[in-house]
Each structure stands twice: as structure tokens, then as C-alpha cells.
Design an enzyme around this catalytic site. Structure first.
Site, PDB file in Angstrom:
ATOM      1  N   ARG A 187      75.610  26.648 -29.043  1.00 57.55           N
ATOM      2  CA  ARG A 187      74.935  25.357 -29.263  1.00 57.55           C
ATOM      3  C   ARG A 187      75.847  24.376 -29.991  1.00 57.55           C
ATOM      4  NH1 ARG A 187      69.825  27.010 -32.396  1.00 57.55           N
ATOM      5  NH2 ARG A 187      71.393  28.449 -33.151  1.00 57.55           N
ATOM      6  N   ASN A 217      68.125  27.207 -28.206  1.00 57.52           N
ATOM      7  CA  ASN A 217      68.027  28.572 -27.698  1.00 57.52           C
ATOM      8  C   ASN A 217      66.610  28.804 -27.189  1.00 57.52           C
ATOM      9  OD1 ASN A 217      70.638  29.312 -28.374  1.00 57.52           O
ATOM     10  ND2 ASN A 217      70.056  30.311 -30.280  1.00 57.52           N
TER      11      ASN A 217
END
Length: 94
Positions: free
Chosen positions: A18, A36
Site C-alpha cells: 500500500r 487491504n
């Protein structure tokens, strides 16, 4: 302007993916978000100039030393003209 919704499969959680996505988006002056999912995928939306979005997608697909992308599902979305940043979302909420 172009906006895409992407779901990324592979080894993409627990490897800083990320943060990599956010870094690459900011380098290209894209807006959007990344998070996520409970199923082990990473989901994101990215928006910006068409060429910047394509370069971003190519870079994300290549992965990193630790993150290995096996598949990306990409869909076009409506542009959000008021969006100003690219953020990492936690806890699964939008």
C-alpha cells in the site's frame, strides 16, 4: 482525466504494498485511495491524466522486490473532480 478501480491479487499484503502504491501515485500526481481487503487482495482507485494512470498501472503490476502481483482486475470509473489526495485507508472503510 481518467479514473480506474483496481483489485490486485498476489503477495500484496504484509509487504509494504500500500505504501508503494501511494508513493507511485503521488509521484504521478494521482488522487484516490488504496486498502487491504480481508481476502488478501489490495483494492484501489486512482485518478489523473490518462498517461500518468497508465504508467502507474504498469509500475504497480511490476510489483516490488517483496510484493509479487499475479493478477490485476481493472475497471473504468467516473472521475471525481473534487478529490485532492491519494490516501491509504485502514479498517476496510471508504
Amino acid at each position: 482525466m481518467k479514473r480506474v478501480h483496481v483489485i490486485v491479487e498476489g503477495r500484496v499484503q504484509g509487504v509494504g504494498f500500500r505504501y508503494f502504491v501511494q508513493h507511485e501515485a503521488l509521484k504521478r500526481q494521482l488522487t484516490g485511495w488504496v486498502k487491504n481487503n480481508d481476502d488478501g487482495t489490495v483494492e484501489m482507485e486512482a485518478q489523473g491524466h490518462e498517461s500518468a494512470v497508465q504508467l502507474f498501472l504498469d509500475t504497480i503490476e511490476a510489483g516490488t522486490m517483496f510484493a509479487k502481483v499475479s493478477r490485476m482486475h481493472i475497471e473504468q470509473r467516473d472521475v471525481r473532480p473534487d478529490e485532492k489526495q491519494f490516501r491509504i485507508m485502514y479498517g476496510g472503510g471508504l
